[in-house]
Design an enzyme around this catalytic site. Structure first.
Site, short mmCIF file in Angstrom:
data_model
loop_
_atom_site.label_atom_id
_atom_site.label_comp_id
_atom_site.label_asym_id
_atom_site.label_seq_id
_atom_site.Cartn_x
_atom_site.Cartn_y
_atom_site.Cartn_z
N ARG A 107 15.70 50.13 63.42
CA ARG A 107 15.27 51.53 63.33
C ARG A 107 14.97 51.78 61.86
NH1 ARG A 107 17.88 56.92 65.87
NH2 ARG A 107 16.67 56.04 67.58
N HIS A 134 8.41 55.34 69.27
CA HIS A 134 9.78 55.11 69.79
C HIS A 134 9.66 54.52 71.20
CE1 HIS A 134 13.98 55.30 70.17
NE2 HIS A 134 14.20 56.60 70.25
N GLN A 137 12.62 54.43 73.96
CA GLN A 137 12.90 55.73 74.58
C GLN A 137 12.00 55.96 75.80
OE1 GLN A 137 15.24 58.17 73.66
NE2 GLN A 137 14.64 58.86 75.69
N ASP A 225 11.10 67.68 72.28
CA ASP A 225 11.85 66.91 71.28
C ASP A 225 12.11 67.85 70.12
OD1 ASP A 225 13.05 64.88 69.81
OD2 ASP A 225 11.18 63.83 69.33
N CYS A 266 14.62 63.38 74.57
CA CYS A 266 15.23 62.10 74.18
C CYS A 266 16.61 62.28 73.58
CB CYS A 266 14.32 61.36 73.20
SG CYS A 266 14.09 62.21 71.63
N ARG A 294 18.57 54.39 78.69
CA ARG A 294 18.30 53.61 77.48
C ARG A 294 19.00 52.25 77.61
NH1 ARG A 294 17.05 56.07 72.70
NH2 ARG A 294 16.77 53.92 72.01
N1 CP Z 1 17.05 59.26 71.52
C1 CP Z 1 17.52 58.51 70.53
O1 CP Z 1 16.89 57.55 70.07
O2 CP Z 1 18.76 58.88 70.09
P1 CP Z 1 19.53 58.35 68.81
O3 CP Z 1 18.82 58.89 67.60
O4 CP Z 1 20.92 58.92 68.95
O5 CP Z 1 19.52 56.85 68.80
N1 NVA Z 2 11.52 62.61 66.87
C1 NVA Z 2 12.91 62.34 66.62
C2 NVA Z 2 13.47 61.43 67.66
C3 NVA Z 2 14.94 61.13 67.51
C4 NVA Z 2 15.45 60.16 68.53
C5 NVA Z 2 13.08 61.77 65.23
O1 NVA Z 2 12.32 60.87 64.86
O2 NVA Z 2 13.96 62.25 64.51
#
Ligand code: CP
Ligand code: NVA
Length: 308
Positions: A107, A134, A137, A225, A266, A294
Site C-alpha cells: 500500500r 484500489h 477492494q 467513499d 469500502c 476482502r
Molecule cells: N477499505 C480499506 O482498504 O480499508 P483499510 O484502509 O482499513 O485497509
Molecule cells: N479513498 C480512500 C480509500 C481508503 C480505503 C483513501 O484512499 O483514503
C-alpha cells in the site's frame, strides 16, 4: 507468476475465476473459527511481505489472516521503518525482498512505486491501494454484490462523491465485468478521463450526472467513499465538504434507487458525512459483508498470483 496490479490490466476470465474461487473458499469455511486452517494449504512454506506506507485496518488484517489460513507466514512492514522510507531505491528493495519472500503486497502513495516494485521483483506483487486505484477492494465488492443480488453484469452501479482511487477501480471493473457505471459528483472531482474513455471503449455505458437524485434513479448498487482520501491534503477538507454535501447518501437518496438496491462503502466511513448512519446500518447496507469479503477475495487473488 502473476502480479495483481489493477483490474483493467487483469484478464476478465481470470477476474471471474478469482471471484468464483473466493466464493467457494468462503463457503468451505462457513461456521469455523477464524484461525482454522483451510482444508487445502496452498501457501504452506510461503512467506508474504505486507508493506504499508499508509494506515490500514482491513487490508492489513485480511491479508495477514488470509495468508495464515492458507498455511503461509507474513511479515507486516511499515514503509517508514524500512530503508525504502529513507532513500533506498524501489528497484533495490524489490530485488532484496524477492530473495526473502514469495510474494509482496504494498500500500503506497504514487502508482509508480507499485509499478517499479513489480518491474524489479521476481515474485508476485499485489496492489493494496495507491493514490490512483484500489483493485483488491473492488474484487471484494463484486463478490459481495453477486452474493446478495446475483450476476453484476448489466447492472447499474452509481458512485457518489469524489472520483477517487476506489472509484477508478470500480470503473475498471465496469469494463471487465460489464456493468453500467454512473458517477454522481461535482466536475472538479470527476474520475480520470482516461479511465472513463477506457470503459466506454469496452462498450460500457458510463454516465456523468451532477444531480445525485437523477443519478441514483434505478440503481442496483449505490457506493460512497470518504470525501477526503489519505493522499489528499487536509486543507481541502472544508472545500470538499461544501462541494460534496449534495452527494451525501441518505435515506431519501437511497429511496430513488431500486427497491432491492444495495449500499456499499469500502470503509473507513465518516458517519453522517458521505453517508448517514441510517443508511450504513439500514437494510440496503452490505458494508460488513464487503469488509469480510476482502479476506476471501484476496485469498483467491494470492492463489492466482502464485498459481497454487
Ligand atoms: N477499505 C480499506 O482498504 O480499508 P483499510 O484502509 O482499513 O485497509
Ligand atoms: N479513498 C480512500 C480509500 C481508503 C480505503 C483513501 O484512499 O483514503
Amino acid at each position: 507468476m502473476n502480479h495483481f496490479l489493477d483490474i483493467h490490466t487483469t484478464d476478465p476470465a481470470d477476474l471471474r475465476h478469482m471471484i468464483d474461487h473466493a466464493r467457494s473458499m468462503k463457503d468451505a469455511r462457513k461456521g469455523q473459527p477464524k484461525g482454522t486452517p483451510d482444508a487445502e494449504q496452498p501457501l504452506k512454506n510461503h512467506m508474504v511481505a505486507l508493506i504499508f506506507e499508509k494506515p490500514s485496518t482491513r487490508t492489513r488484517v485480511s491479508f495477514d489472516v488470509g495468508v495464515r489460513q492458507m498455511g503461509g507466514q507474513t511479515l507486516v512492514l511499515s514503509g517508514a521503518d524500512m530503508q525504502l522510507g529513507h532513500g533506498e531505491s524501489i528497484a533495490d528493495t524489490a530485488r532484496v525482498l524477492s530473495r526473502y519472500v514469495d510474494m509482496i503486497m504494498i500500500r503506497t502513495f504514487e502508482e509508480s512505486v507499485l509499478q517499479e516494485l513489480a518491474e524489479y521483483a521476481s515474485v508476485p506483487v499485489i496492489n493494496g491501494l495507491t493514490n490512483r486505484t484500489h483493485p483488491c477492494q473492488i474484487m471484494a465488492d463484486v463478490m459481495t454484490f453477486e452474493e446478495h443480488n446475483g450476476p453484476i453484469k448489466g447492472k447499474k452501479v452509481v458512485w457518489t462523491g469524489d472520483g477517487n482511487n476506489v472509484c477508478a477501480s470500480f470503473l475498471h471493473a465496469a469494463g471487465q465485468f460489464g456493468f453500467d457505471f454512473t458517477f454522481a459528483g461535482p466536475p472538479s472531482l470527476d474520475p480520470e478521463s482516461e479511465f472513463i474513455a477506457l470503459a466506454r471503449a469496452q462498450g460500457i455505458n458510463v454516465t456523468i450526472e451532477r444531480d445525485a437524485q437523477k443519478a441514483v434513479a434505478g440503481a442496483d448498487l449505490v457506493v460512497a467513499d470518504t470525501w477526503v482520501s489519505m493522499h489528499d491534503s487536509q486543507s481541502t477538507r472544508q472545500r470538499r465538504h461544501n462541494l460534496l454535501k449534495p452527494y451525501q447518501v441518505n435515506d431519501h437518496l437511497m429511496g430513488q434507487a431500486k427497491e432491492d438496491a444495495l449500499f456499499m462503502h469500502c470503509l473507513p466511513a465518516h458517519r453522517d458525512e458521505e453517508v448517514t448512519s441510517s443508511v450504513m446500518d439500514g437494510p440496503s447496507s452490505v458494508i460488513f459483508d464487503e469488509a469480510e469479503n476482502r479476506l476471501h477475495a484476496q485469498k483467491a487473488v494470492m492463489r492466482w498470483c502464485l498459481g497454487v
